[in-house]
Design an enzyme around this catalytic site. Structure first.
Site, PDB file in Angstrom:
ATOM      1  N   PRO A 193      34.687 103.812  52.331  1.00 54.34           N
ATOM      2  CA  PRO A 193      34.042 102.670  53.002  1.00 54.34           C
ATOM      3  C   PRO A 193      32.804 102.103  52.307  1.00 54.34           C
ATOM      4  O   PRO A 193      31.673 102.281  52.762  1.00 54.34           O
ATOM      5  CB  PRO A 193      33.695 103.252  54.370  1.00 54.34           C
ATOM      6  CG  PRO A 193      33.455 104.704  54.100  1.00 54.34           C
ATOM      7  CD  PRO A 193      34.452 105.071  53.030  1.00 54.34           C
ATOM      8  N   CYS A 194      33.010 101.380  51.243  1.00 57.48           N
ATOM      9  CA  CYS A 194      31.889 100.790  50.495  1.00 57.48           C
ATOM     10  C   CYS A 194      31.123  99.751  51.309  1.00 57.48           C
ATOM     11  O   CYS A 194      29.984  99.441  50.973  1.00 57.48           O
ATOM     12  CB  CYS A 194      32.393 100.160  49.202  1.00 57.48           C
ATOM     13  SG  CYS A 194      32.803 101.409  47.963  1.00 57.48           S
TER      14      CYS A 194
END
Length: 153
Positions: free
Chosen positions: A121-122
């Site tokens: 989850p950047c």
């Protein structure tokens, strides 16, 4: 086993795409508006649809194709996957969590080349001075993902 493409539609977000080999995720494209595409179901596509509907999922059990990743990249991916739903870290904090303090630019490069959005989850990584960038999807898409997780910046 040959890779297979799975397209899924997330209400209000558009159509996303997965490439899987068995249960291993090879690539993930976030949903976007576009021409109608025949969608297919898979356990992961259903979980992603639920995520876009507001459910919490860490996706921690999703197997990723990380062949060719360096030890540094693997450390950043592992640290990033540990950032909980609804929380954010800065690029500097991410680098420190990965065991490489002062490598925030390199950690940002890992995020910039992430082919597993949501699973890695950047969008939960922000700049020290604000929301930061989100590649081709844009800052507003990142803001929308964060707001889905009840993070308002």
């Amino acid at each position: 086993m040959a890779p297979r493409r799975v397209a899924y539609e997330a209400d209000g977000w558009g159509v996303g795409e997965l490439w899987l080999e068995g249960e291993t995720l090879l690539w993930h494209e976030l949903p976007s508006a576009g021409a109608g595409v025949e969608t297919k179901a898979s356990p992961l596509s259903e979980r992603l649809r639920s995520y876009f509907g507001g459910s919490r999922d860490s996706f921690a059990d999703v197997e990723l194709d990380l062949e060719g990743a360096t030890p540094f990249q693997l450390a950043v991916v592992e640290a990033l996957r540990a950032v909980p739903w609804g929380e954010v870290v800065t690029y500097g904090e991410l680098a420190a969590l990965a065991g490489h303090p002062n490598a925030q630019r390199a950690a940002g490069s890992v995020c910039a080349h992430n082919r597993f959005p949501l699973v890695v989850p950047c969008h939960r990584v922000v700049a020290a001075g604000g929301i930061g960038n989100y590649g081709a999807s844009g800052v507003e898409y990142k803001r929308r993902l964060l707001e889905l997780e009840r993070v308002f910046l």
